[in-house]
Design a protein around this motif. Sequence first.
Motif, PDB file in Angstrom:
ATOM      1  N   GLU A  52     -27.522  44.275 -20.935  1.00  0.00           N
ATOM      2  CA  GLU A  52     -28.677  43.433 -20.634  1.00  0.00           C
ATOM      3  C   GLU A  52     -28.236  42.136 -19.957  1.00  0.00           C
ATOM      4  O   GLU A  52     -28.878  41.665 -19.005  1.00  0.00           O
ATOM      5  CB  GLU A  52     -29.447  43.111 -21.912  1.00  0.00           C
ATOM      6  N   ALA A  53     -27.126  41.555 -20.427  1.00  0.00           N
ATOM      7  CA  ALA A  53     -26.608  40.332 -19.818  1.00  0.00           C
ATOM      8  C   ALA A  53     -26.233  40.572 -18.360  1.00  0.00           C
ATOM      9  O   ALA A  53     -26.504  39.733 -17.491  1.00  0.00           O
ATOM     10  CB  ALA A  53     -25.400  39.824 -20.604  1.00  0.00           C
ATOM     11  N   TRP A  54     -25.601  41.708 -18.096  1.00  0.00           N
ATOM     12  CA  TRP A  54     -25.233  42.031 -16.727  1.00  0.00           C
ATOM     13  C   TRP A  54     -26.464  42.253 -15.851  1.00  0.00           C
ATOM     14  O   TRP A  54     -26.498  41.834 -14.685  1.00  0.00           O
ATOM     15  CB  TRP A  54     -24.333  43.271 -16.687  1.00  0.00           C
ATOM     16  N   ARG A  55     -27.476  42.902 -16.387  1.00  0.00           N
ATOM     17  CA  ARG A  55     -28.704  43.119 -15.608  1.00  0.00           C
ATOM     18  C   ARG A  55     -29.351  41.790 -15.227  1.00  0.00           C
ATOM     19  O   ARG A  55     -29.810  41.605 -14.106  1.00  0.00           O
ATOM     20  CB  ARG A  55     -29.663  44.000 -16.405  1.00  0.00           C
ATOM     21  N   ARG A  56     -29.362  40.860 -16.170  1.00  0.00           N
ATOM     22  CA  ARG A  56     -29.900  39.531 -15.872  1.00  0.00           C
ATOM     23  C   ARG A  56     -29.045  38.805 -14.841  1.00  0.00           C
ATOM     24  O   ARG A  56     -29.556  38.168 -13.923  1.00  0.00           O
ATOM     25  CB  ARG A  56     -29.973  38.689 -17.157  1.00  0.00           C
ATOM     26  N   PHE A  57     -27.729  38.892 -15.033  1.00  0.00           N
ATOM     27  CA  PHE A  57     -26.837  38.202 -14.100  1.00  0.00           C
ATOM     28  C   PHE A  57     -26.990  38.743 -12.683  1.00  0.00           C
ATOM     29  O   PHE A  57     -26.946  37.978 -11.705  1.00  0.00           O
ATOM     30  CB  PHE A  57     -25.370  38.343 -14.535  1.00  0.00           C
ATOM     31  N   LEU A  58     -27.172  40.044 -12.540  1.00  0.00           N
ATOM     32  CA  LEU A  58     -27.309  40.628 -11.208  1.00  0.00           C
ATOM     33  C   LEU A  58     -28.574  40.143 -10.508  1.00  0.00           C
ATOM     34  O   LEU A  58     -28.607  40.042  -9.279  1.00  0.00           O
ATOM     35  CB  LEU A  58     -27.280  42.152 -11.288  1.00  0.00           C
ATOM     36  N   VAL A  59     -29.603  39.813 -11.289  1.00  0.00           N
ATOM     37  CA  VAL A  59     -30.805  39.202 -10.706  1.00  0.00           C
ATOM     38  C   VAL A  59     -30.455  37.819 -10.155  1.00  0.00           C
ATOM     39  O   VAL A  59     -30.820  37.454  -9.034  1.00  0.00           O
ATOM     40  CB  VAL A  59     -31.931  39.094 -11.757  1.00  0.00           C
ATOM     41  N   ILE A  60     -29.730  37.035 -10.951  1.00  0.00           N
ATOM     42  CA  ILE A  60     -29.296  35.698 -10.510  1.00  0.00           C
ATOM     43  C   ILE A  60     -28.369  35.815  -9.308  1.00  0.00           C
ATOM     44  O   ILE A  60     -28.471  35.056  -8.336  1.00  0.00           O
ATOM     45  CB  ILE A  60     -28.574  34.970 -11.662  1.00  0.00           C
ATOM     46  N   ARG A  61     -27.496  36.781  -9.338  1.00  0.00           N
ATOM     47  CA  ARG A  61     -26.500  36.958  -8.281  1.00  0.00           C
ATOM     48  C   ARG A  61     -27.142  37.223  -6.928  1.00  0.00           C
ATOM     49  O   ARG A  61     -26.659  36.772  -5.885  1.00  0.00           O
ATOM     50  CB  ARG A  61     -25.561  38.091  -8.665  1.00  0.00           C
ATOM     51  N   GLU A  62     -28.258  37.959  -6.919  1.00  0.00           N
ATOM     52  CA  GLU A  62     -28.946  38.227  -5.655  1.00  0.00           C
ATOM     53  C   GLU A  62     -29.396  36.929  -5.002  1.00  0.00           C
ATOM     54  O   GLU A  62     -29.380  36.795  -3.779  1.00  0.00           O
ATOM     55  CB  GLU A  62     -30.146  39.153  -5.897  1.00  0.00           C
ATOM     56  N   THR A  63     -29.800  35.968  -5.820  1.00  0.00           N
ATOM     57  CA  THR A  63     -30.209  34.666  -5.292  1.00  0.00           C
ATOM     58  C   THR A  63     -29.005  33.897  -4.766  1.00  0.00           C
ATOM     59  O   THR A  63     -29.044  33.307  -3.681  1.00  0.00           O
ATOM     60  CB  THR A  63     -30.893  33.841  -6.395  1.00  0.00           C
ATOM     61  N   ILE A  64     -27.920  33.907  -5.531  1.00  0.00           N
ATOM     62  CA  ILE A  64     -26.719  33.171  -5.126  1.00  0.00           C
ATOM     63  C   ILE A  64     -26.103  33.766  -3.867  1.00  0.00           C
ATOM     64  O   ILE A  64     -25.691  33.046  -2.950  1.00  0.00           O
ATOM     65  CB  ILE A  64     -25.684  33.189  -6.270  1.00  0.00           C
ATOM     66  N   ALA A  65     -26.041  35.111  -3.812  1.00  0.00           N
ATOM     67  CA  ALA A  65     -25.352  35.783  -2.707  1.00  0.00           C
ATOM     68  C   ALA A  65     -25.993  35.500  -1.362  1.00  0.00           C
ATOM     69  O   ALA A  65     -25.319  35.478  -0.326  1.00  0.00           O
ATOM     70  CB  ALA A  65     -25.328  37.294  -2.967  1.00  0.00           C
ATOM     71  N   GLY A  66     -27.299  35.259  -1.339  1.00  0.00           N
ATOM     72  CA  GLY A  66     -27.977  35.040  -0.064  1.00  0.00           C
ATOM     73  C   GLY A  66     -28.034  33.587   0.362  1.00  0.00           C
ATOM     74  O   GLY A  66     -28.608  33.267   1.416  1.00  0.00           O
ATOM     75  N   ALA A  67     -27.442  32.685  -0.421  1.00  0.00           N
ATOM     76  CA  ALA A  67     -27.540  31.252  -0.138  1.00  0.00           C
ATOM     77  C   ALA A  67     -26.389  30.769   0.747  1.00  0.00           C
ATOM     78  O   ALA A  67     -25.269  31.280   0.679  1.00  0.00           O
ATOM     79  CB  ALA A  67     -27.550  30.462  -1.441  1.00  0.00           C
ATOM     80  N   ALA A  68     -26.690  29.773   1.559  1.00  0.00           N
ATOM     81  CA  ALA A  68     -25.684  29.124   2.402  1.00  0.00           C
ATOM     82  C   ALA A  68     -25.647  27.641   2.052  1.00  0.00           C
ATOM     83  O   ALA A  68     -26.636  27.092   1.550  1.00  0.00           O
ATOM     84  CB  ALA A  68     -26.029  29.315   3.874  1.00  0.00           C
ATOM     85  N   PRO A  69     -24.522  26.967   2.288  1.00  0.00           N
ATOM     86  CA  PRO A  69     -24.443  25.536   1.969  1.00  0.00           C
ATOM     87  C   PRO A  69     -25.541  24.743   2.660  1.00  0.00           C
ATOM     88  O   PRO A  69     -25.894  25.015   3.812  1.00  0.00           O
ATOM     89  CB  PRO A  69     -23.062  25.141   2.491  1.00  0.00           C
ATOM     90  N   GLY A  70     -26.081  23.765   1.949  1.00  0.00           N
ATOM     91  CA  GLY A  70     -27.118  22.912   2.502  1.00  0.00           C
ATOM     92  C   GLY A  70     -26.556  21.602   3.031  1.00  0.00           C
ATOM     93  O   GLY A  70     -25.340  21.382   3.053  1.00  0.00           O
ATOM     94  N   ALA A  71     -27.470  20.724   3.404  1.00  0.00           N
ATOM     95  CA  ALA A  71     -27.057  19.432   3.971  1.00  0.00           C
ATOM     96  C   ALA A  71     -26.228  18.633   2.982  1.00  0.00           C
ATOM     97  O   ALA A  71     -25.274  17.944   3.370  1.00  0.00           O
ATOM     98  CB  ALA A  71     -28.300  18.642   4.386  1.00  0.00           C
ATOM     99  N   GLY A  72     -26.569  18.722   1.692  1.00  0.00           N
ATOM    100  CA  GLY A  72     -25.807  17.994   0.683  1.00  0.00           C
ATOM    101  C   GLY A  72     -24.383  18.491   0.563  1.00  0.00           C
ATOM    102  O   GLY A  72     -23.436  17.699   0.506  1.00  0.00           O
ATOM    103  N   HIS A  73     -24.214  19.812   0.540  1.00  0.00           N
ATOM    104  CA  HIS A  73     -22.866  20.388   0.470  1.00  0.00           C
ATOM    105  C   HIS A  73     -22.033  19.990   1.690  1.00  0.00           C
ATOM    106  O   HIS A  73     -20.857  19.634   1.565  1.00  0.00           O
ATOM    107  CB  HIS A  73     -22.932  21.916   0.398  1.00  0.00           C
ATOM    108  N   ARG A  74     -22.649  20.055   2.853  1.00  0.00           N
ATOM    109  CA  ARG A  74     -21.922  19.721   4.092  1.00  0.00           C
ATOM    110  C   ARG A  74     -21.530  18.251   4.120  1.00  0.00           C
ATOM    111  O   ARG A  74     -20.436  17.892   4.583  1.00  0.00           O
ATOM    112  CB  ARG A  74     -22.771  20.085   5.310  1.00  0.00           C
ATOM    113  N   ALA A  75     -22.402  17.389   3.598  1.00  0.00           N
ATOM    114  CA  ALA A  75     -22.096  15.959   3.575  1.00  0.00           C
ATOM    115  C   ALA A  75     -20.943  15.666   2.612  1.00  0.00           C
ATOM    116  O   ALA A  75     -20.042  14.872   2.920  1.00  0.00           O
ATOM    117  CB  ALA A  75     -23.337  15.168   3.165  1.00  0.00           C
ATOM    118  N   VAL A  76     -20.952  16.301   1.453  1.00  0.00           N
ATOM    119  CA  VAL A  76     -19.852  16.113   0.498  1.00  0.00           C
ATOM    120  C   VAL A  76     -18.537  16.591   1.115  1.00  0.00           C
ATOM    121  O   VAL A  76     -17.498  15.931   0.983  1.00  0.00           O
ATOM    122  CB  VAL A  76     -20.133  16.853  -0.823  1.00  0.00           C
TER     123      VAL A  76
END
Length: 242
Positions: A52-76
Amino acid sequence: MVQRARRGVVFTGAGISTECGIPDFRSPGGFWTRYKPIEFSDFLASAETRLEAWRRFLVIRETIAGAAPGAGHRAVADLVRRGHVARVITQNIDGLHEAAGIPRERIIEIHGNGTYAHCLACGCRHEIDWVKEEIARKEKPPACTSCGGIVKSATISFGQAMPEQEMADARAATLNADLFLAIGSSLQVFPAAGFPVMAKQNRTPLVIVNREETGLDGLADLVIRRDIGEVLAALVARIESR
């Protein structure tokens, strides 16, 4: 303050990544308000709970995997390149600071990293795609291919001990800092929120950038409650113009 800094520390929370499409899981309506967090001891005790923990994590992972650094990350990343920031301490598990170009050795991930998994027994690394395939194929939590041990995302779960080396590195960086920038964190989750407190106790200037009020605003030398990407991009532009 940033221009004078040569050993600055940036401490980041979920707020720096929300503009990248990664939600703040602790906010009202967030993931942890819809699902009761699974304790680390329960994860270890039951194969059913691990699945169950892995199933939940894979839902979160789909969100993380599709993300790219934003303006804040680039500025840092830009402040690191310019020599104003020595280390980045992050509560985030998304790997976006490294994706923005900050050298791996400059980043301290005190809550782990959600872009891969590892064996709790031998430490062998496993890729998340492999975990997903194993679960789909066997309908049970994955076992380490090296020793047969329990495989878990390389993140720190509720009830799990904080990583000793990362916490020691974060403490050393904080005590060595000549400026501490807390960005996108409510500063209410301890022991992580103890680092800005430690900085102030060491007489280091403390700046907080967050859209909402934080638990440590009263300690800060400067508080800016505005959009993080906007503030940091403007900061970099101002430094470039001088």
